[in-house]
Enzyme design. Structure first.
Site, PDB file in Angstrom:
ATOM      1  N   HIS A  17       0.873  -0.973  -0.010  1.00 24.86           N
ATOM      2  CA  HIS A  17      -0.047   0.105   0.159  1.00 24.86           C
ATOM      3  C   HIS A  17       0.818   1.430  -0.066  1.00 24.86           C
ATOM      4  CE1 HIS A  17       0.648   1.176   3.873  1.00 24.86           C
ATOM      5  NE2 HIS A  17       0.918  -0.370   4.449  1.00 24.86           N
ATOM      6  N   GLU A  64      -1.957  -7.374   7.267  1.00 24.65           N
ATOM      7  CA  GLU A  64      -0.881  -7.165   8.296  1.00 24.65           C
ATOM      8  C   GLU A  64      -0.392  -8.103   9.281  1.00 24.65           C
ATOM      9  OE1 GLU A  64       2.258  -7.065   8.017  1.00 24.65           O
ATOM     10  OE2 GLU A  64       3.159  -4.823   7.240  1.00 24.65           O
TER      11      GLU A  64
END
Length: 210
Positions: free
Chosen positions: A10, A83
């Site tokens: 990202h 994550e």
């Protein structure tokens, strides 16, 4: 013909810039991150992806959506691409983590956080699951996170855990490219899309610092 997977990290968030552990905290892209996502989308669209799948956290989903708008593809969401959970460390800077948990910092093992092996398994399983839906020459883009991608790729390549740190960290909106061959998956590119620069990530210090 071989299936390929692009694992895209990202764009930048404020917590990245402040060196804070994000983990499962749902932090948006900052202005720089939005621009990074747009740039990555313009580059990756030229590869003509067949499918885009994203972590459910908005920093990854916003990054994936930029590519979706350029390509006209819908973005599927998979929580398994999140994550690594940071437990008690989420929201803290590396200096704060070191001051409060020096022993755990050395092992990069957050109290209440996820084990690296668990992250590696769930991310690699997600990549395999979505790649299996591709045609034999298809291209999948996965939008995820720094530590999650590195660990998932390491597991997918069959590396033993003691060698997982041999793969360096990923810069914001950089990507790795995997190809499925007759003997399994292989790494074609890693941390592509940027020049060498400091990596601001939840990943362990040994793979994100010089």
């Amino acid at each position: 013909m071989s299936r390929r997977v692009v694992c895209l990290r990202h764009g930048q968030t404020l917590w990245n810039a402040e060196h804070r552990f994000q983990g499962h905290s749902d932090i948006p892209l900052d202005e720089t991150g939005v621009a990074q996502a747009a740039r990555a989308a313009s580059l990756l669209a030229s590869l003509r992806p067949d499918m885009i799948v994203s972590s459910d956290l908005q920093r990854a989903l916003t990054t994936a959506s930029a590519l979706g708008r350029v390509t006209g593809l819908d973005v599927a969401v998979d929580k398994d691409l999140r994550e690594r959970g940071g437990g008690e460390w989420e929201g803290l800077t590396r200096d704060e983590i070191f001051a409060g948990w020096p022993r755990e910092y050395a092992a990069w093992n957050a109290p209440g956080g996820e084990e690296v092996a668990d992250v590696a398994e769930r991310v690699s399983a997600s990549i395999r699951r979505w790649a299996a839906e591709l045609d034999s020459d298809g291209l999948l883009v996965i939008a995820s996170h720094g530590a999650a991608i590195r660990l998932g790729v390491s597991r997918l390549l069959g590396l033993p855990p003691e060698l997982w740190s041999a793969l360096g960290g990923l810069g914001n909106c950089s990507w790795s490219v995997l190809e499925e061959g007759r003997k399994g998956w292989r790494l074609l590119e890693h941390n592509a899309g940027t020049l060498p620069e400091p990596i601001q990530s939840d990943d362990s210090p040994e793979v994100t610092q010089d």
